[in-house]
Design a protein around this motif. Structure first.
Motif, PDB file in Angstrom:
ATOM      1  N   GLU A  16      28.769  57.156   8.430  1.00  0.00           N
ATOM      2  CA  GLU A  16      28.759  57.279   9.890  1.00  0.00           C
ATOM      3  C   GLU A  16      29.172  58.686  10.327  1.00  0.00           C
ATOM      4  OE1 GLU A  16      30.404  55.062   8.159  1.00  0.00           O
ATOM      5  OE2 GLU A  16      29.451  53.122   8.581  1.00  0.00           O
ATOM      6  N   LEU A  17      30.181  59.241   9.667  1.00  0.00           N
ATOM      7  CA  LEU A  17      30.634  60.580  10.014  1.00  0.00           C
ATOM      8  C   LEU A  17      29.574  61.615   9.647  1.00  0.00           C
ATOM      9  CD1 LEU A  17      32.718  62.544  11.068  1.00  0.00           C
ATOM     10  CD2 LEU A  17      33.933  62.370   8.882  1.00  0.00           C
ATOM     11  N   ALA A  18      28.907  61.415   8.523  1.00  0.00           N
ATOM     12  CA  ALA A  18      27.844  62.338   8.125  1.00  0.00           C
ATOM     13  C   ALA A  18      26.717  62.336   9.152  1.00  0.00           C
ATOM     14  CB  ALA A  18      27.309  61.966   6.743  1.00  0.00           C
ATOM     15  N   ASP A  19      26.360  61.155   9.648  1.00  0.00           N
ATOM     16  CA  ASP A  19      25.312  61.060  10.669  1.00  0.00           C
ATOM     17  C   ASP A  19      25.741  61.753  11.959  1.00  0.00           C
ATOM     18  OD1 ASP A  19      23.750  59.621   8.920  1.00  0.00           O
ATOM     19  OD2 ASP A  19      24.232  57.656   9.783  1.00  0.00           O
ATOM     20  N   ASP A  20      26.997  61.525  12.361  1.00  0.00           N
ATOM     21  CA  ASP A  20      27.513  62.158  13.577  1.00  0.00           C
ATOM     22  C   ASP A  20      27.512  63.677  13.428  1.00  0.00           C
ATOM     23  OD1 ASP A  20      27.965  59.649  14.638  1.00  0.00           O
ATOM     24  OD2 ASP A  20      30.100  59.618  14.130  1.00  0.00           O
ATOM     25  N   LEU A  21      27.861  64.152  12.261  1.00  0.00           N
ATOM     26  CA  LEU A  21      27.916  65.586  12.001  1.00  0.00           C
ATOM     27  C   LEU A  21      26.525  66.203  12.078  1.00  0.00           C
ATOM     28  CD1 LEU A  21      29.906  67.847  11.189  1.00  0.00           C
ATOM     29  CD2 LEU A  21      29.475  67.232   8.812  1.00  0.00           C
ATOM     30  N   ALA A  22      25.539  65.531  11.494  1.00  0.00           N
ATOM     31  CA  ALA A  22      24.164  66.041  11.535  1.00  0.00           C
ATOM     32  C   ALA A  22      23.641  66.092  12.974  1.00  0.00           C
ATOM     33  CB  ALA A  22      23.258  65.162  10.675  1.00  0.00           C
ATOM     34  N   ALA A  23      23.943  65.055  13.753  1.00  0.00           N
ATOM     35  CA  ALA A  23      23.486  65.021  15.146  1.00  0.00           C
ATOM     36  C   ALA A  23      24.141  66.130  15.959  1.00  0.00           C
ATOM     37  CB  ALA A  23      23.794  63.660  15.767  1.00  0.00           C
ATOM     38  N   ALA A  24      25.445  66.366  15.723  1.00  0.00           N
ATOM     39  CA  ALA A  24      26.149  67.429  16.445  1.00  0.00           C
ATOM     40  C   ALA A  24      25.586  68.799  16.081  1.00  0.00           C
ATOM     41  CB  ALA A  24      27.644  67.368  16.139  1.00  0.00           C
ATOM     42  N   GLY A 113      27.742  71.129  33.273  1.00  0.00           N
ATOM     43  CA  GLY A 113      26.488  71.227  32.528  1.00  0.00           C
ATOM     44  C   GLY A 113      26.706  71.559  31.067  1.00  0.00           C
ATOM     45  N   ALA A 114      27.869  71.219  30.524  1.00  0.00           N
ATOM     46  CA  ALA A 114      28.218  71.570  29.150  1.00  0.00           C
ATOM     47  C   ALA A 114      28.166  70.354  28.234  1.00  0.00           C
ATOM     48  CB  ALA A 114      29.614  72.184  29.090  1.00  0.00           C
ATOM     49  N   THR A 115      27.814  70.614  26.985  1.00  0.00           N
ATOM     50  CA  THR A 115      27.857  69.605  25.928  1.00  0.00           C
ATOM     51  C   THR A 115      29.225  69.649  25.256  1.00  0.00           C
ATOM     52  OG1 THR A 115      25.484  69.804  25.519  1.00  0.00           O
ATOM     53  CG2 THR A 115      26.815  68.889  23.737  1.00  0.00           C
ATOM     54  N   THR A 116      29.751  68.497  24.857  1.00  0.00           N
ATOM     55  CA  THR A 116      31.084  68.452  24.246  1.00  0.00           C
ATOM     56  C   THR A 116      31.030  67.894  22.833  1.00  0.00           C
ATOM     57  OG1 THR A 116      31.399  66.352  25.429  1.00  0.00           O
ATOM     58  CG2 THR A 116      32.431  68.316  26.368  1.00  0.00           C
ATOM     59  N   ILE A 117      31.813  68.531  21.943  1.00  0.00           N
ATOM     60  CA  ILE A 117      32.006  68.067  20.569  1.00  0.00           C
ATOM     61  C   ILE A 117      33.503  67.937  20.364  1.00  0.00           C
ATOM     62  CG2 ILE A 117      31.678  68.582  18.128  1.00  0.00           C
ATOM     63  CD1 ILE A 117      29.284  70.316  18.914  1.00  0.00           C
ATOM     64  N   TRP A 118      33.956  66.765  19.919  1.00  0.00           N
ATOM     65  CA  TRP A 118      35.396  66.517  19.783  1.00  0.00           C
ATOM     66  C   TRP A 118      35.701  66.160  18.343  1.00  0.00           C
ATOM     67  CZ3 TRP A 118      38.281  63.337  24.095  1.00  0.00           C
ATOM     68  CH2 TRP A 118      39.670  63.452  23.917  1.00  0.00           C
ATOM     69  N   ILE A 119      36.526  66.976  17.693  1.00  0.00           N
ATOM     70  CA  ILE A 119      36.981  66.740  16.326  1.00  0.00           C
ATOM     71  C   ILE A 119      38.440  66.293  16.374  1.00  0.00           C
ATOM     72  CG2 ILE A 119      37.488  67.828  14.100  1.00  0.00           C
ATOM     73  CD1 ILE A 119      35.179  69.756  14.632  1.00  0.00           C
ATOM     74  N   GLY A 120      38.767  65.199  15.684  1.00  0.00           N
ATOM     75  CA  GLY A 120      40.147  64.738  15.705  1.00  0.00           C
ATOM     76  C   GLY A 120      40.416  63.693  14.644  1.00  0.00           C
ATOM     77  N   HIS A 121      41.553  63.010  14.783  1.00  0.00           N
ATOM     78  CA  HIS A 121      41.930  61.994  13.796  1.00  0.00           C
ATOM     79  C   HIS A 121      42.805  60.943  14.458  1.00  0.00           C
ATOM     80  CE1 HIS A 121      46.320  62.753  12.795  1.00  0.00           C
ATOM     81  NE2 HIS A 121      46.066  63.696  13.677  1.00  0.00           N
ATOM     82  N   GLY A 128      32.181  57.387  24.879  1.00  0.00           N
ATOM     83  CA  GLY A 128      31.577  58.207  25.917  1.00  0.00           C
ATOM     84  C   GLY A 128      32.426  59.376  26.359  1.00  0.00           C
ATOM     85  N   SER A 129      33.594  59.575  25.742  1.00  0.00           N
ATOM     86  CA  SER A 129      34.465  60.680  26.154  1.00  0.00           C
ATOM     87  C   SER A 129      33.847  62.039  25.859  1.00  0.00           C
ATOM     88  CB  SER A 129      35.821  60.573  25.453  1.00  0.00           C
ATOM     89  OG  SER A 129      36.509  59.418  25.850  1.00  0.00           O
ATOM     90  N   ALA A 130      33.035  62.126  24.806  1.00  0.00           N
ATOM     91  CA  ALA A 130      32.384  63.380  24.440  1.00  0.00           C
ATOM     92  C   ALA A 130      30.970  63.071  23.967  1.00  0.00           C
ATOM     93  CB  ALA A 130      33.171  64.104  23.351  1.00  0.00           C
ATOM     94  N   ASP A 131      30.122  64.083  23.993  1.00  0.00           N
ATOM     95  CA  ASP A 131      28.744  63.878  23.538  1.00  0.00           C
ATOM     96  C   ASP A 131      28.688  63.613  22.040  1.00  0.00           C
ATOM     97  OD1 ASP A 131      27.183  64.457  26.044  1.00  0.00           O
ATOM     98  OD2 ASP A 131      28.272  66.341  25.890  1.00  0.00           O
ATOM     99  N   HIS A 132      29.561  64.280  21.295  1.00  0.00           N
ATOM    100  CA  HIS A 132      29.625  64.081  19.845  1.00  0.00           C
ATOM    101  C   HIS A 132      31.089  63.978  19.434  1.00  0.00           C
ATOM    102  CE1 HIS A 132      25.336  64.948  19.286  1.00  0.00           C
ATOM    103  NE2 HIS A 132      25.500  65.913  20.166  1.00  0.00           N
ATOM    104  N   VAL A 133      31.427  62.926  18.715  1.00  0.00           N
ATOM    105  CA  VAL A 133      32.792  62.719  18.232  1.00  0.00           C
ATOM    106  C   VAL A 133      32.762  62.735  16.706  1.00  0.00           C
ATOM    107  CG1 VAL A 133      34.728  61.107  18.122  1.00  0.00           C
ATOM    108  CG2 VAL A 133      33.454  61.395  20.262  1.00  0.00           C
ATOM    109  N   LEU A 134      33.490  63.691  16.113  1.00  0.00           N
ATOM    110  CA  LEU A 134      33.573  63.832  14.654  1.00  0.00           C
ATOM    111  C   LEU A 134      35.009  63.494  14.264  1.00  0.00           C
ATOM    112  CD1 LEU A 134      31.631  67.222  14.342  1.00  0.00           C
ATOM    113  CD2 LEU A 134      30.713  64.888  14.344  1.00  0.00           C
ATOM    114  N   TRP A 135      35.192  62.310  13.675  1.00  0.00           N
ATOM    115  CA  TRP A 135      36.549  61.762  13.618  1.00  0.00           C
ATOM    116  C   TRP A 135      36.970  61.332  12.229  1.00  0.00           C
ATOM    117  CZ3 TRP A 135      38.565  62.926  18.058  1.00  0.00           C
ATOM    118  CH2 TRP A 135      39.852  62.482  18.377  1.00  0.00           C
TER     119      TRP A 135
END
Length: 243
Positions: A16-24, A113-121, A128-135
């Motif tokens: 799931e994380l790999a898919d999210d990473l590729a999409a981001a 008008g900005a895209t968001t990427i959120w990396i965390g743990h 829906g908090s960010a366009d891409h969540v890498l967690w």
């Protein structure tokens, strides 16, 4: 490509994380191809914001493109982002789900008008908090220092450049219908820039400043977020939801 270290009995990233990473990475490559700047924030872990920016601005691979990226390390990253971010830009945050600055930037990004990427743990931000969540789901407080975050944004950088090698991925087909869900006047989030004194207010949108009717919501304040449909404000959105 960088090889992910083994974690427990499994090698590499969870599917799931790999898919999210590729999409981001694909989204990021598309934004860069249209002139975007990447704004990096990590209020509690500023070195991560600086590291991400350096990765994109100073590529270590010969022939790789230098891409515009800036670390926002001011005391009030929300105010700095408001002044800096332009439509089409990307904001990348490295923070846990409770970080108040990142939460505020993420909820205002649609108005900018900005895209968001959120990396965390640990505990994840609401859907829906960010366009891409890498967690990383690991709640260990030492997680920010273990290298897991560094691996994610290194892979994000590498995959973005992989996308550049395939120009066909960087374009999206435009809408050709006269009316469609994407292009119709759906409810959208805007940010008040001038509350005015009458029945209208000036707001910031991805398409520039516009005037909207505020009769239904009453008095508004500068920097309020409004939900607007057909040129009229329907709700005032507070940090908790609706006011």
């Amino acid at each position: 490509m960088t090889t992910a270290p083994e974690t427990g009995t499994d090698a590499g990233l969870a599917p799931e994380l790999a898919d999210d990473l590729a999409a981001a990475a694909l989204t990021l490559a598309r934004r860069f191809s249209t002139g975007a700047t990447l704004w990096c924030v990590a209020p509690a872990w500023e070195p991560h914001a600086q590291h991400v920016a350096v990765e994109f601005v100073h590529p270590v691979v010969v022939g790789a493109r230098a891409l515009p990226a800036v670390a926002l390390t001011d005391r009030d990253p929300v105010a700095t982002a408001r002044l800096s971010v332009r439509p089409g830009d990307v904001v990348l945050a490295v923070a846990d789900a409770a970080d108040p600055y990142v939460r505020e930037i993420a909820r205002r990004a649609p108005a900018w008008g900005a895209t968001t990427i959120w990396i965390g743990h640990g505990a994840r931000p609401p859907a829906g908090s960010a366009d891409h969540v890498l967690w990383h789901d690991d709640p260990d407080p030492a997680q920010p220092a273990t290298g897991g975050f560094v691996l994610l944004y290194h892979l994000l950088w590498e995959l973005t450049h992989v996308c550049f090698e395939h120009p066909g991925l960087l374009t999206t087909e435009g809408c050709t219908d006269e009316v469609c869900v994407t292009c119709s006047d759906e409810g959208r989030v805007v940010e008040v820039t001038d509350p005015g004194t009458g029945s209208t207010a000036l707001v910031r949108t991805p398409d520039g400043e516009q005037e909207v009717v505020v009769d239904l919501v009453g008095r508004v304040r500068r920097d309020d977020l409004l939900l607007v449909h057909a040129g009229a404000a329907l709700r005032v959105l507070s940090a908790e939801g609706t006011r």
